[in-house]
Design an enzyme around this catalytic site. Structure first.
Site, PDB file in Angstrom:
ATOM      1  CB  THR A 244      42.107  69.364 146.209  1.00  0.00           C
ATOM      2  OG1 THR A 244      41.293  70.344 145.550  1.00  0.00           O
ATOM      3  CG2 THR A 244      42.761  68.442 145.194  1.00  0.00           C
TER       4      THR A 244
ATOM      5  CD  GLU B 160      43.800  72.571 144.132  1.00  0.00           C
ATOM      6  OE1 GLU B 160      43.066  71.577 144.030  1.00  0.00           O
ATOM      7  OE2 GLU B 160      43.825  73.478 143.294  1.00  0.00           O
TER       8      GLU B 160
HETATM    9  P1  ADP Z   1      36.423  72.510 146.478  1.00  0.00           P
HETATM   10  O1  ADP Z   1      36.409  73.187 145.142  1.00  0.00           O
HETATM   11  O2  ADP Z   1      35.449  73.113 147.458  1.00  0.00           O
HETATM   12  O3  ADP Z   1      37.806  72.422 147.060  1.00  0.00           O
HETATM   13  P2  ADP Z   1      36.625  69.716 145.737  1.00  0.00           P
HETATM   14  O4  ADP Z   1      35.861  69.163 144.590  1.00  0.00           O
HETATM   15  O5  ADP Z   1      38.098  69.948 145.554  1.00  0.00           O
HETATM   16  O6  ADP Z   1      35.886  71.032 146.204  1.00  0.00           O
HETATM   17  O7  ADP Z   1      36.385  68.781 146.976  1.00  0.00           O
HETATM   18  C1  ADP Z   1      37.073  69.078 148.167  1.00  0.00           C
HETATM   19  C2  ADP Z   1      36.277  68.724 149.408  1.00  0.00           C
HETATM   20  O8  ADP Z   1      35.981  67.336 149.413  1.00  0.00           O
HETATM   21  C3  ADP Z   1      37.106  68.971 150.651  1.00  0.00           C
HETATM   22  O9  ADP Z   1      36.989  70.293 151.125  1.00  0.00           O
HETATM   23  C4  ADP Z   1      36.513  67.952 151.634  1.00  0.00           C
HETATM   24  O10 ADP Z   1      35.416  68.510 152.310  1.00  0.00           O
HETATM   25  C5  ADP Z   1      36.018  66.821 150.735  1.00  0.00           C
HETATM   26  N1  ADP Z   1      36.860  65.617 150.693  1.00  0.00           N
HETATM   27  C6  ADP Z   1      36.349  64.346 150.769  1.00  0.00           C
HETATM   28  N2  ADP Z   1      37.332  63.438 150.683  1.00  0.00           N
HETATM   29  C7  ADP Z   1      38.507  64.129 150.542  1.00  0.00           C
HETATM   30  C8  ADP Z   1      39.876  63.705 150.401  1.00  0.00           C
HETATM   31  N3  ADP Z   1      40.220  62.398 150.385  1.00  0.00           N
HETATM   32  N4  ADP Z   1      40.817  64.678 150.269  1.00  0.00           N
HETATM   33  C9  ADP Z   1      40.470  65.979 150.286  1.00  0.00           C
HETATM   34  N5  ADP Z   1      39.191  66.426 150.412  1.00  0.00           N
HETATM   35  C10 ADP Z   1      38.205  65.520 150.546  1.00  0.00           C
HETATM   36  N1  RBF Z   2      47.016  71.346 138.139  1.00  0.00           N
HETATM   37  C1  RBF Z   2      47.747  71.670 137.042  1.00  0.00           C
HETATM   38  O1  RBF Z   2      47.325  72.485 136.238  1.00  0.00           O
HETATM   39  N2  RBF Z   2      48.984  71.106 136.834  1.00  0.00           N
HETATM   40  C2  RBF Z   2      49.516  70.197 137.672  1.00  0.00           C
HETATM   41  O2  RBF Z   2      50.626  69.709 137.440  1.00  0.00           O
HETATM   42  C3  RBF Z   2      48.747  69.815 138.831  1.00  0.00           C
HETATM   43  N3  RBF Z   2      49.214  68.897 139.694  1.00  0.00           N
HETATM   44  C4  RBF Z   2      48.455  68.535 140.766  1.00  0.00           C
HETATM   45  C5  RBF Z   2      48.944  67.557 141.635  1.00  0.00           C
HETATM   46  C6  RBF Z   2      48.200  67.162 142.735  1.00  0.00           C
HETATM   47  C7  RBF Z   2      48.754  66.096 143.639  1.00  0.00           C
HETATM   48  C8  RBF Z   2      46.928  67.746 142.983  1.00  0.00           C
HETATM   49  C9  RBF Z   2      46.120  67.317 144.160  1.00  0.00           C
HETATM   50  C10 RBF Z   2      46.446  68.722 142.121  1.00  0.00           C
HETATM   51  C11 RBF Z   2      47.193  69.119 141.006  1.00  0.00           C
HETATM   52  N4  RBF Z   2      46.737  70.095 140.131  1.00  0.00           N
HETATM   53  C12 RBF Z   2      47.488  70.431 139.029  1.00  0.00           C
HETATM   54  C13 RBF Z   2      45.516  70.856 140.429  1.00  0.00           C
HETATM   55  C14 RBF Z   2      44.303  70.332 139.763  1.00  0.00           C
HETATM   56  O3  RBF Z   2      44.217  70.923 138.495  1.00  0.00           O
HETATM   57  C15 RBF Z   2      43.162  70.763 140.636  1.00  0.00           C
HETATM   58  O4  RBF Z   2      43.026  69.960 141.764  1.00  0.00           O
HETATM   59  C16 RBF Z   2      41.924  70.919 139.939  1.00  0.00           C
HETATM   60  O5  RBF Z   2      41.324  72.049 140.067  1.00  0.00           O
HETATM   61  C17 RBF Z   2      41.344  69.780 139.196  1.00  0.00           C
HETATM   62  O6  RBF Z   2      40.196  70.124 138.534  1.00  0.00           O
HETATM   63 MG    MG Z   3      39.503  71.597 146.108  1.00  0.00          MG
END
Ligand code: ADP
Ligand code: RBF
Ligand code: MG
Length: 167
Positions: free
Chosen positions: A45, A99
């Protein structure tokens, strides 16, 4: 009823025409998240910067939404997305985090680049889950919901919204 035994969710969510307050536009920067490991779940995300989060606080309730997103240059590719807007427990519960999971495979990470988000509909409230698997399963359903719901004409045409630099 527990989430794990809940009946299948519908794949089309939201009215046939996005109603008020949508579309909601958001412009920010992709920042480092809080190490919750979304990528390890197979659902990276892109976290939005504070300024962008502050801008939506007054407009939208917490929850899960879908719409379109663009990163980097204006007039570049626009992708479908699902996003979660919620309270970040690590941030004194004063501010929300936002996110965006972009529904596209990227060859590499992108941080500190511009992100423009067009939010078109609300999917569901944020929930607590009995297991990580249940959370992941629901996010995969959210992705299917976004893909199907965005195919409808009034949603599809917004892919060329002026936010994305198309004239
Ligand atoms: P963070 O905790 O830094 O947000 P994540 O594990 O959520 O790390 O990974 C997010 C990062 O992954 C984004 O900031 C981006 O650089 C990269 N990324 C690669 N593919 C995607 C995607 N399909 N959607 C969102 N982020 C992506
Ligand atoms: N986190 C929650 O705790 N509850 C949710 O219902 C939830 N829904 C999500 C839906 C989407 C489409 C996305 C992208 C994230 C959601 N998350 C939710 C956040 C998720 O916990 C987060 O991306 C993380 O930190 C996964 O480890
Ligand atoms: Mg993220």
């Amino acid at each position: 009823m527990s989430n794990e035994i809940r009946a299948e969710r519908p794949l089309i969510v939201g009215p046939s025409d996005p109603g008020a307050p949508f579309p909601v536009t958001l412009e920010g920067t992709v920042v480092k998240g809080y190490g919750r490991g979304s990528r390890e779940l197979g659902i990276p995300t892109a976290n939005l910067s504070e300024d962008a989060i502050a801008a939506i606080c007054s407009e939208l309730k917490t929850g899960v939404y879908y719409g379109w997103v663009q990163i980097g240059e204006v007039a570049s590719q626009v992708y479908p997305m699902v996003m979660s807007i919620g309270w970040n427990p690590y941030y004194r519960n004063e501010r929300r985090s936002a996110e965006v999971h972009i529904i596209h495979d990227f060859p590499e990470d992108f941080y500190n680049v511009a992100m423009r988000v067009l939010i078109l509909a609300y999917i569901r409230p944020e929930q607590n889950y009995p297991s990580l698997d249940a959370l992941i399963k629901d996010i995969h359903t959210d992705i299917q919901v976004a893909k199907h719901s965005l195919k409808r004409p009034k949603y599809a045409e917004l892919r060329s919204h002026k936010l994305f630099g198309f004239t």
